[in-house]
Motif scaffolding. Structure first.
Motif, PDB file in Angstrom:
ATOM      1  N   ASP A  11      -4.955  17.904 -24.729  1.00  0.00           N
ATOM      2  CA  ASP A  11      -3.655  18.567 -24.825  1.00  0.00           C
ATOM      3  C   ASP A  11      -2.615  17.494 -25.113  1.00  0.00           C
ATOM      4  OD1 ASP A  11      -4.066  21.485 -24.003  1.00  0.00           O
ATOM      5  OD2 ASP A  11      -5.050  20.408 -22.362  1.00  0.00           O
ATOM      6  N   GLY A  12      -1.869  17.690 -26.204  1.00  0.00           N
ATOM      7  CA  GLY A  12      -0.921  16.666 -26.596  1.00  0.00           C
ATOM      8  C   GLY A  12       0.355  17.220 -27.186  1.00  0.00           C
ATOM      9  N   THR A  13       1.320  16.343 -27.329  1.00  0.00           N
ATOM     10  CA  THR A  13       2.632  16.679 -27.886  1.00  0.00           C
ATOM     11  C   THR A  13       2.882  15.830 -29.116  1.00  0.00           C
ATOM     12  OG1 THR A  13       3.474  17.205 -25.679  1.00  0.00           O
ATOM     13  CG2 THR A  13       5.101  16.817 -27.411  1.00  0.00           C
ATOM     14  N   ARG A  14       3.373  16.452 -30.163  1.00  0.00           N
ATOM     15  CA  ARG A  14       3.611  15.758 -31.437  1.00  0.00           C
ATOM     16  C   ARG A  14       4.737  14.747 -31.289  1.00  0.00           C
ATOM     17  NH1 ARG A  14       6.544  17.526 -36.508  1.00  0.00           N
ATOM     18  NH2 ARG A  14       5.409  16.681 -38.304  1.00  0.00           N
ATOM     19  N   LEU A  15       4.486  13.541 -31.786  1.00  0.00           N
ATOM     20  CA  LEU A  15       5.484  12.484 -31.729  1.00  0.00           C
ATOM     21  C   LEU A  15       6.463  12.611 -32.892  1.00  0.00           C
ATOM     22  CD1 LEU A  15       3.095   9.500 -30.883  1.00  0.00           C
ATOM     23  CD2 LEU A  15       4.526  10.787 -29.301  1.00  0.00           C
ATOM     24  N   THR A  16       7.674  12.148 -32.664  1.00  0.00           N
ATOM     25  CA  THR A  16       8.697  12.221 -33.707  1.00  0.00           C
ATOM     26  C   THR A  16       8.700  10.976 -34.593  1.00  0.00           C
ATOM     27  OG1 THR A  16      10.394  11.189 -32.330  1.00  0.00           O
ATOM     28  CG2 THR A  16      10.134  13.587 -32.156  1.00  0.00           C
ATOM     29  N   GLY A  17       8.132   9.894 -34.088  1.00  0.00           N
ATOM     30  CA  GLY A  17       8.165   8.627 -34.813  1.00  0.00           C
ATOM     31  C   GLY A  17       9.235   7.684 -34.312  1.00  0.00           C
ATOM     32  N   ASP A  18      10.106   8.184 -33.433  1.00  0.00           N
ATOM     33  CA  ASP A  18      11.173   7.350 -32.891  1.00  0.00           C
ATOM     34  C   ASP A  18      10.836   6.814 -31.498  1.00  0.00           C
ATOM     35  OD1 ASP A  18      12.762   7.782 -35.133  1.00  0.00           O
ATOM     36  OD2 ASP A  18      13.580   9.642 -34.305  1.00  0.00           O
ATOM     37  N   GLU A  19       9.645   7.120 -30.995  1.00  0.00           N
ATOM     38  CA  GLU A  19       9.284   6.727 -29.645  1.00  0.00           C
ATOM     39  C   GLU A  19       9.011   5.220 -29.542  1.00  0.00           C
ATOM     40  OE1 GLU A  19       8.268  10.990 -30.259  1.00  0.00           O
ATOM     41  OE2 GLU A  19       7.803   9.128 -31.333  1.00  0.00           O
ATOM     42  N   SER A  20       9.274   4.696 -28.367  1.00  0.00           N
ATOM     43  CA  SER A  20       9.015   3.283 -28.104  1.00  0.00           C
ATOM     44  C   SER A  20       7.517   3.041 -27.943  1.00  0.00           C
ATOM     45  CB  SER A  20       9.740   2.853 -26.824  1.00  0.00           C
ATOM     46  OG  SER A  20       9.323   1.558 -26.420  1.00  0.00           O
ATOM     47  N   SER A  21       7.079   1.860 -28.385  1.00  0.00           N
ATOM     48  CA  SER A  21       5.668   1.483 -28.245  1.00  0.00           C
ATOM     49  C   SER A  21       5.454   0.527 -27.076  1.00  0.00           C
ATOM     50  CB  SER A  21       5.169   0.820 -29.531  1.00  0.00           C
ATOM     51  OG  SER A  21       5.894  -0.374 -29.788  1.00  0.00           O
ATOM     52  N   GLU A  22       6.495   0.245 -26.307  1.00  0.00           N
ATOM     53  CA  GLU A  22       6.370  -0.717 -25.214  1.00  0.00           C
ATOM     54  C   GLU A  22       5.702  -0.066 -24.015  1.00  0.00           C
ATOM     55  OE1 GLU A  22       9.326  -3.980 -24.355  1.00  0.00           O
ATOM     56  OE2 GLU A  22       9.651  -2.711 -22.594  1.00  0.00           O
ATOM     57  N   ALA A  23       4.609  -0.673 -23.562  1.00  0.00           N
ATOM     58  CA  ALA A  23       3.845  -0.151 -22.429  1.00  0.00           C
ATOM     59  C   ALA A  23       3.578  -1.285 -21.452  1.00  0.00           C
ATOM     60  CB  ALA A  23       2.543   0.469 -22.910  1.00  0.00           C
ATOM     61  N   LEU A  24       4.593  -1.684 -20.715  1.00  0.00           N
ATOM     62  CA  LEU A  24       4.484  -2.828 -19.813  1.00  0.00           C
ATOM     63  C   LEU A  24       4.816  -2.426 -18.377  1.00  0.00           C
ATOM     64  CD1 LEU A  24       6.351  -5.570 -21.878  1.00  0.00           C
ATOM     65  CD2 LEU A  24       3.892  -5.140 -21.794  1.00  0.00           C
ATOM     66  N   ILE A  25       4.112  -3.035 -17.445  1.00  0.00           N
ATOM     67  CA  ILE A  25       4.585  -3.024 -16.062  1.00  0.00           C
ATOM     68  C   ILE A  25       5.648  -4.115 -15.968  1.00  0.00           C
ATOM     69  CG2 ILE A  25       3.993  -3.564 -13.673  1.00  0.00           C
ATOM     70  CD1 ILE A  25       1.303  -2.304 -14.081  1.00  0.00           C
ATOM     71  N   THR A  26       6.851  -3.737 -15.649  1.00  0.00           N
ATOM     72  CA  THR A  26       7.944  -4.705 -15.584  1.00  0.00           C
ATOM     73  C   THR A  26       8.159  -5.240 -14.166  1.00  0.00           C
ATOM     74  OG1 THR A  26       9.540  -2.902 -15.334  1.00  0.00           O
ATOM     75  CG2 THR A  26       9.115  -3.704 -17.566  1.00  0.00           C
ATOM     76  N   SER A  27       7.656  -4.505 -13.172  1.00  0.00           N
ATOM     77  CA  SER A  27       7.774  -4.958 -11.786  1.00  0.00           C
ATOM     78  C   SER A  27       6.679  -4.298 -10.962  1.00  0.00           C
ATOM     79  CB  SER A  27       9.159  -4.618 -11.216  1.00  0.00           C
ATOM     80  OG  SER A  27       9.233  -4.937  -9.838  1.00  0.00           O
ATOM     81  N   PHE A  28       6.028  -5.094 -10.111  1.00  0.00           N
ATOM     82  CA  PHE A  28       4.979  -4.568  -9.231  1.00  0.00           C
ATOM     83  C   PHE A  28       5.169  -5.233  -7.873  1.00  0.00           C
ATOM     84  CE2 PHE A  28       0.963  -3.564  -7.409  1.00  0.00           C
ATOM     85  CZ  PHE A  28       0.429  -2.511  -8.134  1.00  0.00           C
ATOM     86  N   THR A  29       5.739  -4.481  -6.937  1.00  0.00           N
ATOM     87  CA  THR A  29       6.082  -5.035  -5.628  1.00  0.00           C
ATOM     88  C   THR A  29       5.583  -4.113  -4.519  1.00  0.00           C
ATOM     89  OG1 THR A  29       8.252  -3.946  -5.669  1.00  0.00           O
ATOM     90  CG2 THR A  29       8.124  -6.205  -6.539  1.00  0.00           C
ATOM     91  N   PHE A  30       5.714  -4.592  -3.285  1.00  0.00           N
ATOM     92  CA  PHE A  30       5.323  -3.812  -2.120  1.00  0.00           C
ATOM     93  C   PHE A  30       6.496  -3.776  -1.157  1.00  0.00           C
ATOM     94  CE2 PHE A  30       1.410  -5.257  -3.993  1.00  0.00           C
ATOM     95  CZ  PHE A  30       0.544  -4.178  -3.848  1.00  0.00           C
ATOM     96  N   ASP A  31       6.966  -2.588  -0.856  1.00  0.00           N
ATOM     97  CA  ASP A  31       8.104  -2.416   0.034  1.00  0.00           C
ATOM     98  C   ASP A  31       7.678  -2.782   1.457  1.00  0.00           C
ATOM     99  OD1 ASP A  31      10.279  -1.645   1.490  1.00  0.00           O
ATOM    100  OD2 ASP A  31      10.266   0.456   0.872  1.00  0.00           O
TER     101      ASP A  31
END
Length: 596
Positions: free
Chosen positions: A252-272
């Motif tokens: 099951d998927g949704t059609r992309l517009t072509g304007d979406e970001s390709s960045e797939a990063l964990i920018t922060s991983f912490t423990f409260d």
């Protein structure tokens, strides 16, 4: 006689009239019964569904209507009909005719009222015009599930599927990098999927297709697909007959517009730390290059249900979901999958890096073991204070100027938390004492080991006996420090030269044959017994900054052997060569040795 004459004249006239009348032919009624014209007035709103005007061929009339014409639209068409002169037609011209149930018969009756002819008029729907380019073709971002013989093999696997136009009624489907049961199948592509209008109101279009493909891992396989489009979404079922066992892949998927970001990063991983579940976590480190998160835990802490706080690139999502607990016990790792807006995927491996087994907060100081009572050293550490104390108390007596300043290593209340340790390179005046060189500047030094001040009389390098017995395998050293380099840098001859001072932290793990064996200033960085080293240096840090470095093993660690570990903080990197800047100050706090 006269009357008789007129009587005969009337009789003759009447006969003449009768004779004339009886000679005129009687008018015949027409037997023509034809439809001569059959059209739809498009300006009439009732006829908007008609896409081509009717064609009369013999007694057959055919015309087309739009492919999505409804029964309501087809039940109210109004034809304009022309017939033979004086003939009539039923249903009548200009009346609404129901074409929704199939062909309609039109009967034409000639003028004579006897002759008739029938015509069959049929409305045919146009072939659908599928908005492939405008709506259907493109890349779809979604999640994939896999069943083998009805049993789940994988769920919520982020994938993209590409829909491409083949012709006006056909599309292709492409799924790349597909695998299951550890088998990399690669690309699945079904070249021809036939589109159709959906009978289900919730769906716009359906499609079906099939393809026989050959895969390196499983050989030739017959693949069938079906699914539907709804707005900008797609649902697909892919069926593979895998050696007699059905593999069902749903997407099951949704059609992309072509304007979406390709960045797939964990920018922060912490423990409260306020969450009790995270009480065992000492620290975590995110490495973008290796896509790893290394978690350091307190020795013996519970890591079976940690709850991390995860931040990712704008617009991206991640699995496991936010708030989900993870188990890092017994060497387990957890994979975090980050999905960018455009479906780009990155995976991060989260695992325990080591135990925060040794912690030094520099809260406690003692004069025990020092040569003079005014010398304080942090508990567990040795310093250069005794060397400076010798100059302070013996210098004047032995021909060298006495030292009048503060000791190089001393406590401060300005630590990260509570107290910290000041390590300063101090001016001790270039010269000699009892035949041994006294540097112009003595580098402030604090280290794990012992300081033998009296050895300076014979060999200054042997005063620093680096290292303590260490039963664990050290992995890293971390802590907090700030550093200000001094302005006047002195060389080994006591001359001021143009050079920048540097503050350093070094760690050395070395093998010993017995407890009495030790390395000193002459061989701590060169001995063949060294097993691992690590270091950090700085030219200046105005505020407390966390430092961390790993130990790099140059020889394999053997837990059956005996090792010593030295961790050395120096306010002047080249202080062991008698080169340092007066007034270089390092402040250190909360040092941790992380072990396997």
């Amino acid at each position: 006689m006269c009357n008789h004459f007129f009587k005969n004249l009337l009789i003759i006239s009447a006969a003449a009239v009768i004779g004339i009348t009886s000679c005129k032919p009687v008018e015949e009624l027409s037997e023509e019964a034809q439809i001569t014209s059959f059209t739809f007035d498009i300006s009439n709103e009732a006829n908007t569904a008609v896409t081509s005007q009717p064609v009369i061929e013999g007694n057959t009339i055919s015309f087309t209507v739009q492919y999505d014409a409804t029964e309501t639209m087809l039940s109210a068409l109004v034809p304009t009909i022309s017939v033979s002169e004086n003939a009539t037609v039923s249903p009548a011209s200009g009346s609404a005719v129901d074409f929704s149930q199939g062909p309609v018969t039109f009967t034409v009756t000639a003028q004579d009222g006897v002759t008739t002819a029938t015509y069959t008029a049929t409305a045919t729907k146009d072939s659908p015009v599928y908005p492939i380019d405008e709506q259907l073709a493109g890349e779809y971002k979604g999640l994939l599930d896999i069943l083998l013989g009805g049993s789940p093999l994988g769920s919520d696997i982020p994938k993209n599927i590409t829909v491409a136009k083949v012709d006006g009624e056909t599309v292709s489907l492409t799924l790349e990098d597909f695998s299951f049961m550890g088998m990399e199948l690669g690309t699945i592509k079904v070249n021809s999927c036939r589109l159709a209008l959906s009978d289900v109101p919730e769906y716009d279009y359906t499609f079906t297709g099939e393809q026989t493909m050959t895969f390196d891992a499983i050989g030739e396989q017959h693949i069938t697909v079906d699914g539907h489009f709804s707005g900008n979404t797609i649902s697909i079922n892919i069926n593979i007959d895998f050696m007699g066992t059905p593999v069902v892949v749903t997407f099951d998927g949704t059609r992309l517009t072509g304007d979406e970001s390709s960045e797939a990063l964990i920018t922060s991983f912490t423990f409260d730390s306020s969450n009790p579940a995270n009480a065992a976590v000492y620290s975590s480190s995110l490495d973008q290059e290796s896509r790893t998160v290394s978690v350091t835990v307190q020795d013996g802490g519970d890591v079976t249900a940690l709850v991390p706080t995860v931040e990712v690139s704008a617009g991206a999502t991640f699995i496991p979901a936010a708030g989900a607990s993870i188990d890092l016990s017994n060497g387990k790792s957890v994979i975090y999958t980050v999905i960018a807006e455009d479906g780009t995927v990155n995976e991060y491996t989260v695992s325990v890096y080591g135990r925060a087994a040794y912690f030094y907060d520099f809260e406690d100081w003692t004069s025990d073991g020092a040569m003079y009572s005014d010398v304080l050293n942090p508990v567990g550490w040795a310093t250069c204070n005794d060397a400076v104390a010798l100059i302070k108390y013996m210098g004047g007596l032995l021909g060298h100027p006495s030292y009048e300043g503060e000791y190089p290593v001393r406590p401060t209340d300005d630590g990260v938390e509570g107290k910290g340790a000041i390590i300063e390179s101090v001016y001790t005046a270039y010269g000699n004492m009892m035949g041994q060189t006294i540097p112009a500047v003595t580098s402030g030094t604090i280290f794990l080991g012992t300081f033998n001040a009296m050895a300076a009389m014979l060999d200054p390098m042997s005063t620093t006996q680096f290292g303590i017995l260490f039963e664990d395998k050290p992995l890293a050293v971390t802590g907090w420090l700030k550093y200000t380099p001094g302005e006047d840098f002195y060389d080994e001859n006591g001359n001021i030269i143009d050079q920048q001072d540097l503050g350093t932290v070094n760690a050395v793990l070395y093998e010993v044959s017995d407890e009495s064996e030790t390395l000193n200033g002459s061989d701590i960085y060169t001995s063949e017994s060294i097993c691992a080293t690590g270091s950090f240096e700085t030219a200046g840090l105005e505020d407390f900054t966390q430092f961390s470095f790993d130990l790099e093993y140059i020889r394999e660690y053997d837990p059956a052997k005996t090792y010593k570990l030295a961790v050395i903080f120096a306010a002047s990197k080249e202080g062991n060569q008698y080169r340092a800047a007066s007034g270089s100050i390092m402040v250190v706090d909360n040092v941790t040795i992380i072990c396997e």
